[in-house]
Design a protein around this motif. Structure first.
Motif, PDB file in Angstrom:
ATOM      1  N   GLN A 170      -3.548  19.372  13.075  1.00  0.00           N
ATOM      2  CA  GLN A 170      -3.141  19.333  11.674  1.00  0.00           C
ATOM      3  C   GLN A 170      -1.684  18.887  11.537  1.00  0.00           C
ATOM      4  O   GLN A 170      -1.341  18.102  10.639  1.00  0.00           O
ATOM      5  CB  GLN A 170      -3.292  20.720  11.043  1.00  0.00           C
ATOM      6  N   ILE A 171      -0.829  19.407  12.406  1.00  0.00           N
ATOM      7  CA  ILE A 171       0.591  19.033  12.361  1.00  0.00           C
ATOM      8  C   ILE A 171       0.747  17.538  12.609  1.00  0.00           C
ATOM      9  O   ILE A 171       1.546  16.859  11.935  1.00  0.00           O
ATOM     10  CB  ILE A 171       1.383  19.848  13.401  1.00  0.00           C
ATOM     11  N   ALA A 172       0.011  17.012  13.574  1.00  0.00           N
ATOM     12  CA  ALA A 172       0.089  15.579  13.864  1.00  0.00           C
ATOM     13  C   ALA A 172      -0.300  14.756  12.644  1.00  0.00           C
ATOM     14  O   ALA A 172       0.363  13.760  12.302  1.00  0.00           O
ATOM     15  CB  ALA A 172      -0.819  15.241  15.051  1.00  0.00           C
ATOM     16  N   TYR A 173      -1.353  15.160  11.963  1.00  0.00           N
ATOM     17  CA  TYR A 173      -1.794  14.427  10.770  1.00  0.00           C
ATOM     18  C   TYR A 173      -0.794  14.575   9.632  1.00  0.00           C
ATOM     19  O   TYR A 173      -0.514  13.599   8.923  1.00  0.00           O
ATOM     20  CB  TYR A 173      -3.162  14.949  10.337  1.00  0.00           C
ATOM     21  N   ALA A 174      -0.252  15.773   9.453  1.00  0.00           N
ATOM     22  CA  ALA A 174       0.674  16.018   8.347  1.00  0.00           C
ATOM     23  C   ALA A 174       1.970  15.225   8.502  1.00  0.00           C
ATOM     24  O   ALA A 174       2.543  14.762   7.517  1.00  0.00           O
ATOM     25  CB  ALA A 174       0.990  17.508   8.240  1.00  0.00           C
ATOM     26  N   THR A 175       2.441  15.057   9.737  1.00  0.00           N
ATOM     27  CA  THR A 175       3.693  14.320   9.962  1.00  0.00           C
ATOM     28  C   THR A 175       3.455  12.817  10.049  1.00  0.00           C
ATOM     29  O   THR A 175       4.111  12.039   9.364  1.00  0.00           O
ATOM     30  CB  THR A 175       4.377  14.817  11.244  1.00  0.00           C
ATOM     31  N   ALA A 198       0.848  -1.189   0.000  1.00  0.00           N
ATOM     32  CA  ALA A 198       0.000   0.000   0.000  1.00  0.00           C
ATOM     33  C   ALA A 198       0.884   1.240   0.000  1.00  0.00           C
ATOM     34  O   ALA A 198       2.103   1.163   0.240  1.00  0.00           O
ATOM     35  CB  ALA A 198      -0.924  -0.021   1.210  1.00  0.00           C
ATOM     36  N   ALA A 199       0.292   2.391  -0.233  1.00  0.00           N
ATOM     37  CA  ALA A 199       1.077   3.618  -0.380  1.00  0.00           C
ATOM     38  C   ALA A 199       1.829   3.975   0.891  1.00  0.00           C
ATOM     39  O   ALA A 199       2.961   4.447   0.851  1.00  0.00           O
ATOM     40  CB  ALA A 199       0.158   4.770  -0.785  1.00  0.00           C
ATOM     41  N   HIS A 200       1.208   3.782   2.050  1.00  0.00           N
ATOM     42  CA  HIS A 200       1.821   4.135   3.338  1.00  0.00           C
ATOM     43  C   HIS A 200       2.271   5.588   3.369  1.00  0.00           C
ATOM     44  O   HIS A 200       3.324   5.912   3.917  1.00  0.00           O
ATOM     45  CB  HIS A 200       2.997   3.201   3.652  1.00  0.00           C
ATOM     46  N   SER A 201       1.489   6.458   2.786  1.00  0.00           N
ATOM     47  CA  SER A 201       1.746   7.897   2.844  1.00  0.00           C
ATOM     48  C   SER A 201       0.536   8.605   2.259  1.00  0.00           C
ATOM     49  O   SER A 201       0.109   8.293   1.144  1.00  0.00           O
ATOM     50  CB  SER A 201       3.006   8.289   2.063  1.00  0.00           C
ATOM     51  N   ILE A 202      -0.014   9.556   3.018  1.00  0.00           N
ATOM     52  CA  ILE A 202      -1.163  10.289   2.500  1.00  0.00           C
ATOM     53  C   ILE A 202      -0.790  11.077   1.245  1.00  0.00           C
ATOM     54  O   ILE A 202      -1.636  11.291   0.368  1.00  0.00           O
ATOM     55  CB  ILE A 202      -1.740  11.231   3.572  1.00  0.00           C
ATOM     56  N   TYR A 203       0.469  11.487   1.143  1.00  0.00           N
ATOM     57  CA  TYR A 203       0.895  12.296   0.000  1.00  0.00           C
ATOM     58  C   TYR A 203       1.084  11.436  -1.252  1.00  0.00           C
ATOM     59  O   TYR A 203       0.570  11.769  -2.327  1.00  0.00           O
ATOM     60  CB  TYR A 203       2.183  13.043   0.345  1.00  0.00           C
ATOM     61  N   PHE A 204       1.793  10.322  -1.121  1.00  0.00           N
ATOM     62  CA  PHE A 204       1.989   9.445  -2.276  1.00  0.00           C
ATOM     63  C   PHE A 204       0.712   8.685  -2.614  1.00  0.00           C
ATOM     64  O   PHE A 204       0.502   8.321  -3.775  1.00  0.00           O
ATOM     65  CB  PHE A 204       3.148   8.487  -2.013  1.00  0.00           C
ATOM     66  N   GLN A 205      -0.127   8.444  -1.618  1.00  0.00           N
ATOM     67  CA  GLN A 205      -1.417   7.828  -1.897  1.00  0.00           C
ATOM     68  C   GLN A 205      -2.257   8.733  -2.790  1.00  0.00           C
ATOM     69  O   GLN A 205      -2.811   8.298  -3.814  1.00  0.00           O
ATOM     70  CB  GLN A 205      -2.173   7.560  -0.594  1.00  0.00           C
ATOM     71  N   THR A 206      -2.338  10.013  -2.443  1.00  0.00           N
ATOM     72  CA  THR A 206      -3.089  10.972  -3.255  1.00  0.00           C
ATOM     73  C   THR A 206      -2.439  11.174  -4.610  1.00  0.00           C
ATOM     74  O   THR A 206      -3.124  11.277  -5.641  1.00  0.00           O
ATOM     75  CB  THR A 206      -3.192  12.313  -2.515  1.00  0.00           C
ATOM     76  N   LEU A 207      -1.104  11.226  -4.622  1.00  0.00           N
ATOM     77  CA  LEU A 207      -0.387  11.432  -5.879  1.00  0.00           C
ATOM     78  C   LEU A 207      -0.638  10.283  -6.846  1.00  0.00           C
ATOM     79  O   LEU A 207      -0.941  10.501  -8.030  1.00  0.00           O
ATOM     80  CB  LEU A 207       1.108  11.576  -5.599  1.00  0.00           C
ATOM     81  N   ALA A 239       2.434  11.072   6.782  1.00  0.00           N
ATOM     82  CA  ALA A 239       3.470  10.868   5.766  1.00  0.00           C
ATOM     83  C   ALA A 239       3.885   9.412   5.657  1.00  0.00           C
ATOM     84  O   ALA A 239       4.524   9.018   4.672  1.00  0.00           O
ATOM     85  CB  ALA A 239       4.686  11.736   6.081  1.00  0.00           C
ATOM     86  N   PHE A 240       3.513   8.593   6.643  1.00  0.00           N
ATOM     87  CA  PHE A 240       3.908   7.184   6.648  1.00  0.00           C
ATOM     88  C   PHE A 240       2.706   6.246   6.715  1.00  0.00           C
ATOM     89  O   PHE A 240       2.868   5.056   7.000  1.00  0.00           O
ATOM     90  CB  PHE A 240       4.840   6.915   7.834  1.00  0.00           C
ATOM     91  N   LEU A 241       1.502   6.777   6.450  1.00  0.00           N
ATOM     92  CA  LEU A 241       0.295   5.961   6.554  1.00  0.00           C
ATOM     93  C   LEU A 241      -0.650   6.256   5.396  1.00  0.00           C
ATOM     94  O   LEU A 241      -0.709   7.379   4.899  1.00  0.00           O
ATOM     95  CB  LEU A 241      -0.433   6.245   7.881  1.00  0.00           C
ATOM     96  N   SER A 242      -1.416   5.244   4.984  1.00  0.00           N
ATOM     97  CA  SER A 242      -2.408   5.409   3.913  1.00  0.00           C
ATOM     98  C   SER A 242      -3.731   5.860   4.511  1.00  0.00           C
ATOM     99  O   SER A 242      -4.706   5.098   4.575  1.00  0.00           O
ATOM    100  CB  SER A 242      -2.578   4.091   3.149  1.00  0.00           C
ATOM    101  N   LEU A 243      -3.783   7.109   4.949  1.00  0.00           N
ATOM    102  CA  LEU A 243      -4.973   7.629   5.619  1.00  0.00           C
ATOM    103  C   LEU A 243      -5.434   8.943   4.982  1.00  0.00           C
ATOM    104  O   LEU A 243      -5.854   9.867   5.670  1.00  0.00           O
ATOM    105  CB  LEU A 243      -4.686   7.849   7.111  1.00  0.00           C
ATOM    106  N   ALA A 244      -5.366   9.009   3.659  1.00  0.00           N
ATOM    107  CA  ALA A 244      -5.790  10.231   2.979  1.00  0.00           C
ATOM    108  C   ALA A 244      -7.283  10.471   3.136  1.00  0.00           C
ATOM    109  O   ALA A 244      -7.739  11.615   3.038  1.00  0.00           O
ATOM    110  CB  ALA A 244      -5.427  10.156   1.493  1.00  0.00           C
TER     111      ALA A 244
END
Length: 276
Positions: A211-216, A153-162, A219-224
């Motif tokens: 927000q900071i907690a979610y943003a950091t 799995a992507a394991h990153s909200i950023y790469f998951q969305t990308l 980055a390592f979880l698929s929780l977009a």
């Protein structure tokens, strides 16, 4: 939320919201109970053995301190609490956290890097729309991943969305966080020095910490698509709209109380003409 990494991030995001309740509560025993609840949330997050949770809780703690109105008591509490929590963890936890420094030798970390590479290559191929929601399969990895046999799995909200929505989707996803943060800054600025709006000031600050907690941690979880960050967005925007409506209402009241132009009587007009 049953997976350990996801539950840890959700718990960390709740800590600043508990801090907001603790700042606004008048009863001492409830404030003390909320402090205990925050400590237990931290123990739960660290006890998940999630390395992303460790990074998220470190970033969240720093911003929690910077955004809190009473910094000295909170700093003293953190100085006492954080070493105790780390000492409370077993040796197995310390060994796992140390693998952050040797991620090249960790199979889980390498699998995430491979999934990130797949998402990046997929977005380059389909930059406007990405690959859709069903991209974590052998066929997609065989075409885009550096290691086609390591499907993760992507394991990153950023790469998951990308990967799923391309660069346009990633831009929109990041814009939600950016404008929510900006709304928080507006709330903090407009309520500064106003005791009757202290609750809104504290709420905006703590929502930004969440927000900071979610943003950091994200980055390592698929929780977009995890719903709690969007609750934070709604709370921030509803608070901003409430304050905007309050300001407009106050402006209307002030305008209605201003005296209108005074009618000049004929006798006064003749005096003005003679003086002219």
């Amino acid at each position: 939320m049953e997976e350990n990494n996801s539950l840890a991030l959700a718990t960390i995001m709740l800590i600043p919201l508990l801090r907001y309740l603790q700042l606004t509560e008048e009863k001492l025993w409830i404030r003390q109970g909320l402090v205990v609840a925050m400590g237990l949330c931290a123990v739960s997050a660290l006890g998940s053995y999630s390395r992303g949770a460790l990074i998220a809780i470190a970033a969240m703690s720093f911003f929690l301190w910077t955004k809190s109105p009473r910094k000295l008591p909170l700093a003293l509490l953190m100085i006492v609490l954080i070493p105790f929590l780390v000492m409370f963890m077993p040796q197995k936890w310390e060994d796992r956290m140390h693998t952050i420094q040797t991620y090249q030798q960790d199979a889980s970390a390498q699998g995430r890097l491979n999934a990130w590479g797949m998402a990046w290559n997929l977005a380059l191929d389909r930059p406007l729309v990405g690959g859709g929601f069903e991209i974590y399969d052998k066929e997609t990895f065989a075409r885009y991943a550096p290691n086609p046999k390591d499907v993760h799995a992507a394991h990153s909200i950023y790469f998951q969305t990308l990967g799923e929505h391309g660069f346009v989707g990633l831009f929109l996803f990041m814009a939600i966080g950016f404008f929510t943060w900006r709304s928080g800054n507006w709330i903090i600025r407009e309520t500064k020095g106003k005791p009757d709006l202290l609750w809104a000031n504290n709420l905006a600050r703590m929502l930004q910490v969440s927000q900071i907690a979610y943003a950091t941690g994200g980055a390592f979880l698929s929780l977009a698509y995890f719903d709690l960050p969007y609750y934070v967005v709604v709370l921030m925007e509803v608070t901003r709209l409430y304050l905007k409506n309050r300001q407009e209402e106050n402006s209307r009241v002030v305008s209605s109380q201003r005296p209108g132009p005074r009618m000049i009587r004929p006798s006064e007009l003749s005096v003005v003409r003679r003086e002219g």
